[in-house]
Motif scaffolding. Structure first.
Motif, mmCIF file in Angstrom:
data_model
loop_
_atom_site.group_PDB
_atom_site.id
_atom_site.type_symbol
_atom_site.label_atom_id
_atom_site.label_comp_id
_atom_site.label_asym_id
_atom_site.label_seq_id
_atom_site.Cartn_x
_atom_site.Cartn_y
_atom_site.Cartn_z
ATOM 1 N N PRO A 90 0.817 -1.228 0.000
ATOM 2 C CA PRO A 90 0.000 0.000 0.000
ATOM 3 C C PRO A 90 0.851 1.280 0.000
ATOM 4 O O PRO A 90 0.459 2.282 -0.609
ATOM 5 C CB PRO A 90 -0.810 -0.099 1.301
ATOM 6 N N VAL A 91 1.987 1.239 0.670
ATOM 7 C CA VAL A 91 2.859 2.425 0.718
ATOM 8 C C VAL A 91 3.515 2.622 -0.648
ATOM 9 O O VAL A 91 3.568 3.740 -1.171
ATOM 10 C CB VAL A 91 3.927 2.279 1.830
ATOM 11 N N LYS A 92 3.973 1.518 -1.259
ATOM 12 C CA LYS A 92 4.560 1.611 -2.606
ATOM 13 C C LYS A 92 3.548 2.209 -3.570
ATOM 14 O O LYS A 92 3.861 3.107 -4.360
ATOM 15 C CB LYS A 92 4.953 0.222 -3.102
ATOM 16 N N ARG A 93 2.314 1.713 -3.505
ATOM 17 C CA ARG A 93 1.274 2.205 -4.420
ATOM 18 C C ARG A 93 1.054 3.704 -4.242
ATOM 19 O O ARG A 93 1.040 4.466 -5.217
ATOM 20 C CB ARG A 93 -0.035 1.451 -4.144
ATOM 21 N N THR A 130 -4.619 5.381 4.404
ATOM 22 C CA THR A 130 -5.297 4.396 5.249
ATOM 23 C C THR A 130 -6.202 3.501 4.412
ATOM 24 O O THR A 130 -6.244 2.271 4.599
ATOM 25 C CB THR A 130 -6.101 5.133 6.352
ATOM 26 N N ARG A 131 -6.889 4.127 3.460
ATOM 27 C CA ARG A 131 -7.772 3.340 2.572
ATOM 28 C C ARG A 131 -6.956 2.297 1.794
ATOM 29 O O ARG A 131 -7.354 1.147 1.682
ATOM 30 C CB ARG A 131 -8.484 4.294 1.606
ATOM 31 N N TYR A 132 -5.806 2.674 1.287
ATOM 32 C CA TYR A 132 -4.982 1.732 0.519
ATOM 33 C C TYR A 132 -4.552 0.552 1.392
ATOM 34 O O TYR A 132 -4.473 -0.581 0.923
ATOM 35 C CB TYR A 132 -3.745 2.444 -0.049
ATOM 36 N N GLY A 165 -2.016 3.255 9.548
ATOM 37 C CA GLY A 165 -2.292 2.620 8.258
ATOM 38 C C GLY A 165 -3.661 1.961 8.289
ATOM 39 O O GLY A 165 -4.351 1.905 7.280
ATOM 40 N N LEU A 166 -4.074 1.515 9.475
ATOM 41 C CA LEU A 166 -5.364 0.827 9.581
ATOM 42 C C LEU A 166 -6.275 1.490 10.603
ATOM 43 O O LEU A 166 -7.463 1.663 10.379
ATOM 44 C CB LEU A 166 -5.147 -0.638 9.975
ATOM 45 N N GLU A 167 -5.679 1.876 11.730
ATOM 46 C CA GLU A 167 -6.501 2.445 12.812
ATOM 47 C C GLU A 167 -5.975 3.802 13.248
ATOM 48 O O GLU A 167 -4.784 4.102 13.063
ATOM 49 C CB GLU A 167 -6.456 1.519 14.031
ATOM 50 N N ARG A 168 -6.872 4.555 13.890
ATOM 51 C CA ARG A 168 -6.466 5.834 14.483
ATOM 52 C C ARG A 168 -5.400 5.554 15.558
ATOM 53 O O ARG A 168 -5.628 4.699 16.448
ATOM 54 C CB ARG A 168 -7.711 6.461 15.108
ATOM 55 N N ILE A 169 -4.292 6.259 15.491
ATOM 56 C CA ILE A 169 -3.203 5.998 16.440
ATOM 57 C C ILE A 169 -3.672 6.197 17.884
ATOM 58 O O ILE A 169 -3.370 5.388 18.766
ATOM 59 C CB ILE A 169 -1.984 6.889 16.113
#
Ligand code: AHM
Ligand code: MG
Length: 334
Positions: A217-220, A327-329, A297-301
């Motif tokens: 997801p980060v690469k994208r 986050t969506r990716y 990346g997935l949840e609120r820190i």
């Protein structure tokens, strides 16, 4: 117009009963310590403060002399005032107990005494990050467990940046205020009222040398930003990486952007480089209070339940639309 110093701002907050007097005192003491750290940092080679201390911290990283000096300044400034139950720091494995001769208070203070320490010896901005929690009731000698509260429980957070100017950015849970150190008078003066992070941005911050280790997801996301205005995001992005989180976050607070320190494949057992409790949580609190967003990346820190004092976390924070996209990716990849 008369100048609003940090002291006046805090007293007015206490008067309007939004900030208890002992929390006001705590912030004043932290600010005073930051002035002393700023002074030590600014001496550089003249003060003999550059270079390694010859020791490692709990994370196995070589401590700089200024890491140790800054940690000592914060401990000494805060241990006697009666406002704290205990402290925790990037530079200490265990919680620091208030010495027996001093009274104890109801707050817990966590800090990264000198963030961005790889930049100290090259005269690039560094900073101090801090987070304040309430100590759970009935605990006399707070150990690690007392600190393990999610970021939403923070009652205050802030950072000092030691750059061309020394500034203190502070949130008490109702917006973010910025104060600049007036060195002639020796006080922090409010220069930035109601800081807002623009929702959109064309600027991102990531250590691109780790690209080969990133997850899909980060690469994208980074590929799409690099594709420019003919790519899927339709914008030409600029990139900045200072390698002091304080300085990168400060830029984002000032003009927007997204900061990323993702989990990567270098150390698969670690969910990122940055520390949850005294780096990611306070910065997330500030960014959210300024209208931005912060996730792993997935949840609120700030919703994450910490499991240890020095736990690491992946960080995506800054302008809301971009953090939501990153986050969506990640979620789509699940
Ligand atoms: P530190 O607390 O030991 O200074 O490490 C944290 C720093 C952050 O300020 C910064 O964002 C990051 O580490 C830089 O990492 P890198 O060396 O990979 O660029
Ligand atoms: Mg740090």
């Amino acid at each position: 117009m008369s100048r609003i110093t940090l002291s006046r701002y805090l007293i007015e907050q206490t008067r309007s009963q939004e900030t208890p007097a002992d929390l006001r005192f705590l912030i004043e003491v932290v600010a005073r310590a930051c002035k002393a750290i700023s002074h030590a940092v600014s001496k550089g080679a003249l003060g003999g403060v550059l270079g390694n201390a010859g020791s490692d911290n709990v994370q196995g990283e070589a401590q700089k002399k200024l890491d140790v000096i800054s940690n000592d300044i914060l401990l000494e400034a805060n241990e006697w005032g009666g406002h704290l139950a205990a402290m925790a720091s990037e530079e200490m494995e265990k919680a620091y107990q208030i010495p027996g001769e001093f009274p104890k208070g109801k707050y817990l203070l966590l800090f990264d005494p000198l963030d961005g320490s790889s930049n100290i010896d090259v005269n690039v901005s560094v900073g101090t990050i801090f987070s304040v929690l309430r100590c759970p009731e009935g605990i006399d000698a707070p150990c690690e467990k007392a600190f393990l509260q999610p970021g939403v429980e923070q009652v205050a957070a802030g950072y000092a940046i030691y750059g061309p100017q020394t500034m203190l950015m502070l949130t008490l849970g109702h917006g973010v205020k910025g104060f600049t150190l007036d060195r002639e008078v020796g006080s922090f003066v409010m220069t930035h009222d109601d800081i807002r992070v623009p929702e959109q941005t064309k600027e991102f911050a990531i250590n691109a040398s780790n690209q080969r280790h990133w997850e899909a997801p980060v690469k994208r996301y980074v590929d799409e930003m690099l594709a420019g205005e003919t790519g899927p995001l339709g914008k030409n992005y600029n990139m900045r990486w200072i390698a002091s989180m304080v300085a990168d976050v400060h830029r984002i607070l000032t003009r927007g952007g997204i900061f990323m320190y993702p989990r990567d494949a270098r150390e698969p057992e670690k969910p990122g480089k940055l520390r949850l409790m005294y780096e990611a949580n306070p910065m997330s609190f500030i960014i959210e209070q300024a209208g931005g967003a912060a996730t792993n990346g997935l949840e609120r820190i700030m919703d994450l339940q910490p499991t240890s004092l020095h736990e690491r976390v992946a960080v995506f924070l800054g302008s809301k639309e971009e953090v939501e996209r990153a986050t969506r990716y990640h979620r789509e990849q699940q």
